[in-house]
Design a protein around this motif. Structure first.
Motif, mmCIF file in Angstrom:
data_model
loop_
_atom_site.group_PDB
_atom_site.id
_atom_site.type_symbol
_atom_site.label_atom_id
_atom_site.label_comp_id
_atom_site.label_asym_id
_atom_site.label_seq_id
_atom_site.Cartn_x
_atom_site.Cartn_y
_atom_site.Cartn_z
ATOM 1 N N ARG A 26 0.624 -0.899 0.079
ATOM 2 C CA ARG A 26 0.145 -0.040 -0.121
ATOM 3 C C ARG A 26 0.616 1.131 -0.079
ATOM 4 N NH1 ARG A 26 -3.398 -1.545 -2.589
ATOM 5 N NH2 ARG A 26 -4.821 -3.067 -2.115
ATOM 6 N N GLY A 27 2.165 1.324 0.021
ATOM 7 C CA GLY A 27 3.029 2.255 -0.248
ATOM 8 C C GLY A 27 3.351 3.058 1.282
ATOM 9 N N TYR A 28 3.328 2.196 2.170
ATOM 10 C CA TYR A 28 3.827 2.871 3.486
ATOM 11 C C TYR A 28 5.189 2.907 3.702
ATOM 12 C CZ TYR A 28 -0.941 3.788 5.563
ATOM 13 O OH TYR A 28 -2.167 4.056 5.753
ATOM 14 N N VAL A 29 5.922 1.600 3.459
ATOM 15 C CA VAL A 29 7.188 1.586 4.002
ATOM 16 C C VAL A 29 8.192 0.646 2.892
ATOM 17 C CG1 VAL A 29 8.863 1.174 5.789
ATOM 18 C CG2 VAL A 29 6.943 2.030 6.383
ATOM 19 N N GLY A 37 19.329 -5.267 -3.220
ATOM 20 C CA GLY A 37 19.147 -6.062 -2.176
ATOM 21 C C GLY A 37 19.018 -5.537 -0.759
ATOM 22 N N GLY A 38 18.832 -3.984 -0.889
ATOM 23 C CA GLY A 38 18.374 -3.586 0.520
ATOM 24 C C GLY A 38 19.684 -3.235 1.505
ATOM 25 N N LEU A 39 19.514 -2.335 2.313
ATOM 26 C CA LEU A 39 20.486 -1.951 3.010
ATOM 27 C C LEU A 39 20.177 -2.053 4.379
ATOM 28 C CD1 LEU A 39 23.207 -0.382 3.535
ATOM 29 C CD2 LEU A 39 22.094 1.664 3.846
ATOM 30 N N GLY A 40 21.032 -2.761 5.336
ATOM 31 C CA GLY A 40 20.612 -3.362 6.494
ATOM 32 C C GLY A 40 19.704 -2.330 7.521
ATOM 33 N N SER A 41 18.582 -2.621 7.653
ATOM 34 C CA SER A 41 17.743 -1.881 8.977
ATOM 35 C C SER A 41 17.700 -0.281 8.495
ATOM 36 C CB SER A 41 18.255 -2.107 10.218
ATOM 37 O OG SER A 41 17.897 -3.272 10.707
ATOM 38 N N VAL A 42 17.439 -0.133 7.174
ATOM 39 C CA VAL A 42 17.369 1.336 6.869
ATOM 40 C C VAL A 42 16.003 1.220 5.867
ATOM 41 C CG1 VAL A 42 18.263 3.273 5.836
ATOM 42 C CG2 VAL A 42 19.659 1.664 6.818
ATOM 43 N N TRP A 43 14.942 1.888 6.186
ATOM 44 C CA TRP A 43 13.735 1.979 5.504
ATOM 45 C C TRP A 43 13.282 3.185 4.664
ATOM 46 C CZ3 TRP A 43 11.537 -2.761 5.068
ATOM 47 C CH2 TRP A 43 11.944 -3.897 6.092
ATOM 48 N N ASP A 44 12.526 3.273 3.885
ATOM 49 C CA ASP A 44 12.143 4.290 2.935
ATOM 50 C C ASP A 44 10.509 4.458 3.331
ATOM 51 O OD1 ASP A 44 14.657 4.627 2.191
ATOM 52 O OD2 ASP A 44 14.463 3.844 0.062
ATOM 53 N N TYR A 45 10.248 5.753 3.484
ATOM 54 C CA TYR A 45 8.530 5.904 3.560
ATOM 55 C C TYR A 45 7.991 6.036 2.167
ATOM 56 C CZ TYR A 45 9.164 5.300 8.525
ATOM 57 O OH TYR A 45 9.259 4.954 9.759
ATOM 58 N N GLY A 46 6.833 5.557 1.626
ATOM 59 C CA GLY A 46 6.354 5.617 0.429
ATOM 60 C C GLY A 46 5.280 6.635 0.643
ATOM 61 N N PRO A 47 4.327 6.900 -0.318
ATOM 62 C CA PRO A 47 3.438 7.799 -0.453
ATOM 63 C C PRO A 47 2.381 7.797 0.686
ATOM 64 C CG PRO A 47 3.633 7.055 -2.495
ATOM 65 C CD PRO A 47 4.403 6.187 -1.621
ATOM 66 N N LEU A 48 1.845 6.680 1.346
ATOM 67 C CA LEU A 48 1.068 6.675 2.391
ATOM 68 C C LEU A 48 1.883 6.942 3.790
ATOM 69 C CD1 LEU A 48 -1.822 4.474 1.726
ATOM 70 C CD2 LEU A 48 -1.583 6.726 0.846
ATOM 71 N N GLY A 49 2.773 6.345 3.844
ATOM 72 C CA GLY A 49 3.935 6.377 5.145
ATOM 73 C C GLY A 49 4.215 7.705 5.328
ATOM 74 N N VAL A 50 4.697 8.566 4.329
ATOM 75 C CA VAL A 50 5.308 9.931 4.641
ATOM 76 C C VAL A 50 4.076 10.684 5.204
ATOM 77 C CG1 VAL A 50 4.860 10.728 2.094
ATOM 78 C CG2 VAL A 50 6.669 11.688 3.541
ATOM 79 N N GLU A 51 2.642 10.421 4.492
ATOM 80 C CA GLU A 51 1.783 11.224 5.067
ATOM 81 C C GLU A 51 1.448 10.795 6.436
ATOM 82 O OE1 GLU A 51 0.008 13.638 3.935
ATOM 83 O OE2 GLU A 51 1.023 13.515 1.740
#
Ligand code: GAP
Length: 453
Positions: A26-29, A37-51
């Protein structure tokens, strides 16, 4: 309809997996740098997560800074003079004891409850590979990220990414007092990024290496510390309840002498019952005059106050409230997650309080003809001036409702045949599923009344 709270019997790991997957769908995180392959324990917020995170931060800022006359806001830099971290005790003391397994190469905190025996002795058992006597003796590991300022990578150029936002407040407290003409007792609030090179991060956005803190430091007379501590401790719990978090999943935990941070006289955590157990998400600390005394000593600048009555000099005590924005986002997501059966069909709902939900209403033309899409677009345009709304004409109306249920959208507005005759629309409530016909020109006030602030 089954409106019961999150099913306690659901296996914890399964619930976390479901949350992580819903958050991505749903675009939260999203995982940081996922295509690599990702970076360990670092996350990005998507369109709903940022709101969602913005709503939480705005609410916190409003309650701390806008609604009170005794707290000012600041936004200090992430990079600070390295002497700050020497004075604050972080260079010497912000460490975790680390042990390695010589066989499976896994790395643990020495106080990891799964380790049997004393690390570094023949009795210690590795919790991953199960070998005995393979864990090294603990080594102290500083959690601060180091980098270099300027072009030369030499010891004199080392700077740190701040591991807490608090120090930016302490070194500015006199500037803020003078500029805002505040007097003790008063507070300074800040929202910003902090970084910790955690040894054992994990549990999604619970413990990450880059995160955001919402911290408030309240400066008081030394003899008034306990009264203010109590006041803030209670106020913070009330604030969390105002987000609609299940009160049965909130509790205080007092730090014992063995848990207290190097700066704290008294500390209480506010804990939430996450799917992986009770864990802290906010700390309320009595930091005494530790930080300001250390900065006064180290910088040579007087950081004292003069008592207006007795004329005695004193260094203020600091009562700190320290909340992780990402952890709070995880609290509200986990608390809102429900699986329910409605009319023989399973649905997943994020029952977020309307005030913090990223999208306030979905707007759906029942069919893509007879003027319904045009009407629905007009409704969207009207509402969008005040709330984030989402237009969706794809798939059956049931599927469109389900998508918004999962996204946490509290209201669904449907434009149908009757709308074309009488300009009313159907408003569906995400939680009760009740449907009401509302004149389209009353929608703004109808929603405003129900969204809360
Ligand atoms: N200034 C005091 C301080 O930083 P802390 O207990 O170390 O105290 C406060 O951190 C809050 O910051 C925690 O309750 C948590 O919400 C958040 N936090 C700390 N480390 C974190 C991490 N690695 N990932 C996400 N949030 C974290």
């Amino acid at each position: 309809m089954n409106t019961r709270k999150r099913d306690i019997a659901m296996p914890d790991a399964a619930l976390m997996d479901k949350l992580v997957s819903l958050a991505k769908r749903r675009g939260y995180v999203f995982q940081s740098s996922e295509i690599y392959g990702g970076l360990g324990s670092v996350w990005d917020y998507g369109p709903l997560g940022v709101e969602l995170k913005r709503n939480l931060k705005d609410r916190w800022w409003r309650s701390m800074v806008h609604e009170r006359s005794d707290i000012e806001g600041i936004d200090a830099a992430i990079l600070m003079h390295p002497k700050v971290w020497e004075a604050s005790g972080h260079l010497a003391g912000f460490t975790d004891p680390l042990v390695d397994c010589k066989v499976c190469k896994n790395r643990f905190r020495a106080d990891d409850g799964r380790i049997k025996g004393e690390p570094g002795t023949p009795d210690a058992k590795c919790p991953v590979c199960g070998n005995t006597g393979t864990l090294t003796a603990p080594r102290m590991f500083n959690l601060m990220f180091k980098t270099f300022m300027g072009p030369v990578e030499e010891a004199a150029a080392v700077v740190y990414l701040r591991p807490e936002t608090a120090q930016g407040i302490y070194v500015n407290y006199l500037n803020v007092m003078q500029a805002s003409r505040q007097k003790i007792p008063f507070g300074i609030a800040q929202i910003g990024k902090a970084f910790r090179n955690e040894i054992t991060p994990g549990n999604f956005i619970f413990r990450t290496r880059e995160f955001e803190q919402m911290e408030m430091q309240f400066f008081v007379k030394p003899e008034e510390d306990e009264r203010w501590f109590e006041e803030w401790k209670e106020a913070r719990m009330v604030w969390h309840r105002s987000l609609g978090i299940d009160p049965a999943r909130l509790r205080f935990h007092e730090h014992g002498a063995d848990e207290l941070a190097h700066y704290a006289k008294t500390a209480f955590d506010i804990e939430y019952q996450f799917p992986f157990g009770w864990q802290e998400f906010e700390g309320i600390h009595n930091r005494t005059d530790f930080d300001l005394s250390r900065h006064q000593e180290s910088s040579g600048k007087k950081l004292e106050q003069i008592d207006t009555v007795t004329k005695e000099r004193f260094i203020p005590y600091i009562i700190e409230t320290s909340l992780g924005a990402d952890r709070l986002a995880l609290v509200v997501l986990a608390d809102a997650y429900r699986e329910e059966e409605v009319a023989g069909e399973q649905r997943v709902v994020l029952a977020l309080a309307p005030a913090i939900a990223p999208i306030k209403a979905g707007v759906f033309p029942l069919v893509k003809k007879d003027g319904m899409p045009e009407f629905a677009h007009r409704v969207c345009d009207d509402l969008r001036r005040l709330f984030p709304v989402f237009y969706d004409d794809g798939g059956s109306i049931g599927r469109r409702y389900r998508r918004q249920d999962e996204a946490g959208t509290p209201f669904g507005i449907t434009v149908d045949g009757q709308t074309m005759d009488d300009q009313t629309v159907t408003v569906r409530d995400r939680d009760t599923l009740a449907q009401e016909r509302v004149p389209a020109d009353r929608l703004v006030s109808y929603l405003a009344e129900r969204l809360g602030s």
